[in-house]
Design an enzyme around this catalytic site. Structure first.
Site, PDB file in Angstrom:
ATOM      1  N   GLU A 287     -12.998 -15.419  -8.420  1.00  0.00           N
ATOM      2  CA  GLU A 287     -12.991 -14.772  -7.106  1.00  0.00           C
ATOM      3  C   GLU A 287     -12.138 -13.502  -7.123  1.00  0.00           C
ATOM      4  OE1 GLU A 287     -11.788 -18.075  -4.677  1.00  0.00           O
ATOM      5  OE2 GLU A 287      -9.692 -17.855  -5.243  1.00  0.00           O
ATOM      6  N   PRO A 288     -12.657 -12.467  -7.800  1.00  0.00           N
ATOM      7  CA  PRO A 288     -11.924 -11.207  -7.830  1.00  0.00           C
ATOM      8  C   PRO A 288     -12.025 -10.463  -6.509  1.00  0.00           C
ATOM      9  CG  PRO A 288     -14.009 -10.984  -8.991  1.00  0.00           C
ATOM     10  CD  PRO A 288     -13.918 -12.415  -8.566  1.00  0.00           C
ATOM     11  N   ARG A 290      -9.617  -7.124  -5.892  1.00  0.00           N
ATOM     12  CA  ARG A 290      -9.341  -5.715  -6.209  1.00  0.00           C
ATOM     13  C   ARG A 290     -10.248  -5.133  -7.274  1.00  0.00           C
ATOM     14  NH1 ARG A 290      -3.579  -5.674  -6.789  1.00  0.00           N
ATOM     15  NH2 ARG A 290      -3.907  -7.684  -5.823  1.00  0.00           N
ATOM     16  N   ARG A 327       1.302  -1.059   0.088  1.00  0.00           N
ATOM     17  CA  ARG A 327       1.540  -1.693  -1.218  1.00  0.00           C
ATOM     18  C   ARG A 327       2.738  -1.139  -1.984  1.00  0.00           C
ATOM     19  NH1 ARG A 327      -1.489  -1.565  -5.004  1.00  0.00           N
ATOM     20  NH2 ARG A 327      -1.257  -3.690  -5.796  1.00  0.00           N
ATOM     21  N   CYS A 356       8.747   6.691  10.437  1.00  0.00           N
ATOM     22  CA  CYS A 356      10.201   6.781  10.641  1.00  0.00           C
ATOM     23  C   CYS A 356      10.942   5.762   9.793  1.00  0.00           C
ATOM     24  CB  CYS A 356      10.519   6.580  12.114  1.00  0.00           C
ATOM     25  SG  CYS A 356       9.923   7.941  13.075  1.00  0.00           S
ATOM     26  N   GLU A 357      10.764   5.857   8.494  1.00  0.00           N
ATOM     27  CA  GLU A 357      11.431   4.969   7.545  1.00  0.00           C
ATOM     28  C   GLU A 357      11.671   5.786   6.280  1.00  0.00           C
ATOM     29  OE1 GLU A 357      11.624   1.317   7.582  1.00  0.00           O
ATOM     30  OE2 GLU A 357      10.810   1.229   9.620  1.00  0.00           O
ATOM     31  N   TYR A 385      -6.811  -3.528  -0.569  1.00  0.00           N
ATOM     32  CA  TYR A 385      -5.595  -3.826   0.190  1.00  0.00           C
ATOM     33  C   TYR A 385      -4.979  -2.598   0.862  1.00  0.00           C
ATOM     34  CZ  TYR A 385      -6.215  -8.092  -2.484  1.00  0.00           C
ATOM     35  OH  TYR A 385      -6.757  -9.230  -3.048  1.00  0.00           O
TER      36      TYR A 385
HETATM   37  C1  LIG Z   1      -6.834 -17.401  -3.523  1.00  0.00           C
HETATM   38  C2  LIG Z   1      -7.043 -15.994  -3.929  1.00  0.00           C
HETATM   39  N1  LIG Z   1      -8.165 -15.685  -4.570  1.00  0.00           N
HETATM   40  C3  LIG Z   1      -8.437 -14.415  -4.949  1.00  0.00           C
HETATM   41  C4  LIG Z   1      -7.545 -13.392  -4.692  1.00  0.00           C
HETATM   42  C5  LIG Z   1      -7.912 -12.006  -5.105  1.00  0.00           C
HETATM   43  O1  LIG Z   1      -6.985 -11.435  -5.963  1.00  0.00           O
HETATM   44  P1  LIG Z   1      -7.300 -10.025  -6.602  1.00  0.00           P
HETATM   45  O2  LIG Z   1      -7.582  -9.089  -5.500  1.00  0.00           O
HETATM   46  O3  LIG Z   1      -6.069  -9.674  -7.332  1.00  0.00           O
HETATM   47  O4  LIG Z   1      -8.485 -10.216  -7.505  1.00  0.00           O
HETATM   48  C6  LIG Z   1      -6.345 -13.671  -4.037  1.00  0.00           C
HETATM   49  C7  LIG Z   1      -5.389 -12.597  -3.740  1.00  0.00           C
HETATM   50  O5  LIG Z   1      -4.422 -12.711  -3.048  1.00  0.00           O
HETATM   51  C8  LIG Z   1      -6.088 -15.013  -3.633  1.00  0.00           C
HETATM   52  O6  LIG Z   1      -4.968 -15.339  -2.997  1.00  0.00           O
END
Ligand SMILES: Cc1ncc(COP(=O)(O)O)c(C=O)c1O
Length: 426
Positions: A287-288, A290, A327, A356-357, A385
């Site tokens: 489950e990618p 990014r 990030r 303002c930081e 993100y």
């Molecule tokens: C449970 C789970 N799956 C998948 C991801 C996706 O991670 P990435 O965007 O690094 O692939 C995350 C990211 O927080 C996550 O918490």
């Protein structure tokens, strides 16, 4: 809009190494300006303003296909889930639904967005370490394929809500594996708010056994921006000791190139590592987030002030900052930047936002080519993100999202207005 460039216009390649960081198909147009999928960024700014998130649409599709193909070349038993938290815009969700991906949702809101974008509920996996009763009801009622149970309380809650319906579940465990990455994006260690610790797994299985839920598999996500492929093999080893189940979800975390020095492994190598130690006959899920969207998107800003402090440093202030990309402040993420029509690195500088930081620093050690007020600056690799974590800090309206393809740009999320800032007042 259609920019002044037709697809046939020949551009020149980006300076060395930047091709990895910018979206696929980015180049410099005949006048030397950065183009994203054939769209001149200066034209984009004239039409959509700054700050803005700009994506190459075909790049999103290409990354989805490359990830699927990487698994398909090795097995029939796999499923690629898009971790929608990375960029939960409806237009992106639609693209990934069309590309045949499943989807990971981490809240009732993300579930709502995925359903609204047309994902088959069967292909939805509901995550989250603290799902409310309302979110679990929403999942059961909408026919979500799998709920990933994360704690004992949640097993009880879902059992009550699902009322013996045989809701399919997976169980998230924390395997005690720690990849080398920032601690805020490390999730596989025992000392974690996520998942069932290994030492509690037996008790959790026993509890699930007494429920009306159907346990279909195990899940673990050990962290993000993971370069070390061996950890996925170790993860499969740890999980297979728990037992044989039809599904094995080894999480996301595939690394991307935030800077030209980064060399993330290709999708093939992640697939190879994930499949290497998976038990025979099991369907492997990944489950990618990014890696599907991060390098497909950039942020565009306009420079407002250039402040030189002799003997100290040069501050280049842009019209966004921590509200559109938190990030760097949240976990020290490092980016690069370029003036869109003057690539080069003559001037070491610090790129800061307008909040303002003092901590509102987008890039602490940047180099730009002779930056001046009015310049348009691109920060690549912000596709993951950025939009997802955007806020209204200092009452800044959130930026629009623009998709580019073959020289055409379309607005898929409009810029917020000042009226939006008071819309929820009662
Ligand atoms: C449970 C789970 N799956 C998948 C991801 C996706 O991670 P990435 O965007 O690094 O692939 C995350 C990211 O927080 C996550 O918490």
């Amino acid at each position: 809009m259609s920019t002044d460039r037709t697809v046939a216009d020949r551009g020149s390649a980006l300076p060395s190494g930047l091709g990895r960081v910018y979206p696929m198909g980015s180049d410099l147009g005949p006048g030397g300006g950065l183009r994203i999928a054939g769209c001149d960024t200066r034209e984009l700014v004239r039409e959509f303003g700054t700050p803005a998130y700009v994506y190459a649409e075909d790049d999103l599709r290409a990354r989805a296909r490359a990830t699927r193909d990487a698994f398909a070349a090795r097995t029939d038993r796999f499923e690629v889930l898009y971790a929608s938290k990375a960029f939960p815009a409806t237009a992106a969700l639609r693209i990934f639904a069309e590309e045949g991906l499943s989807v990971d949702c981490a809240s009732g809101g993300e579930l709502h967005l995925a359903l609204n974008a047309g994902f088959d509920p069967e292909r939805i996996y509901l995550h989250g370490n603290n799902k409310s009763e309302a979110e679990l009801e929403q999942a059961v009622e909408s026919g979500v394929g799998h709920v990933i149970v994360d704690s004992f309380d949640e097993i009880d809650r879902l059992d009550r809500v699902a009322a013996g319906s045989g809701q399919r579940i997976m169980m998230r465990v924390t395997p005690g594996i720690e990849p080398e990455t920032h601690k805020a994006i490390r999730t596989g260690q025992e000392d974690s708010k996520f998942g069932i610790p290994m030492r509690e797994v037996e008790r959790a299985l026993e509890r699930i056994g007494r429920s009306g839920l159907e346990l279909r598999g195990l899940h673990a996500h050990i962290g993000s921006q993971v370069f070390d492929l061996d950890v996925y093999e170790s993860l499969a080893d740890v999980l297979r000791q728990i037992g044989d189940y039809p599904l094995l979800n080894l999480g996301g975390g595939f690394a991307i190139a935030y800077t030209r020095e980064d060399r993330p492994p290709p999708a093939e190598e992640y697939a190879e590592a994930m499949l290497a130690h998976a038990p025979e006959g099991v369907t492997v899920l990944c489950e990618p987030g990014r890696s599907l969207v991060g390098n497909a998107g950039i942020s565009l800003y306009t420079v407002g002030t250039v402040k030189q402090i002799p003997g100290v440093r040069t501050y280049v202030a842009v019209d966004g900052g921590m509200a559109d990309n938190i990030r760097p402040m949240l976990y020290g993420a490092v980016y690069e930047a370029d003036v869109v029509d003057r690539f080069g690195d003559s001037t070491p500088c610090r790129i800061v936002g307008k909040h303002c930081e003092s901590g509102d620093v987008l890039i602490s050690e940047a180099t730009l080519e002779d930056p001046r007020p009015g310049d348009i600056v691109a920060v690549p690799a912000t596709g993951a993100y950025g939009h997802a974590m955007a806020s209204n800090y200092n009452a800044l309206p959130r930026p629009p999202v623009v998709f580019c393809r073959d020289g055409d740009a379309r607005l898929v999320v409009r810029r917020e207005t000042y009226d939006d800032l008071t819309r929820r007042d009662v």
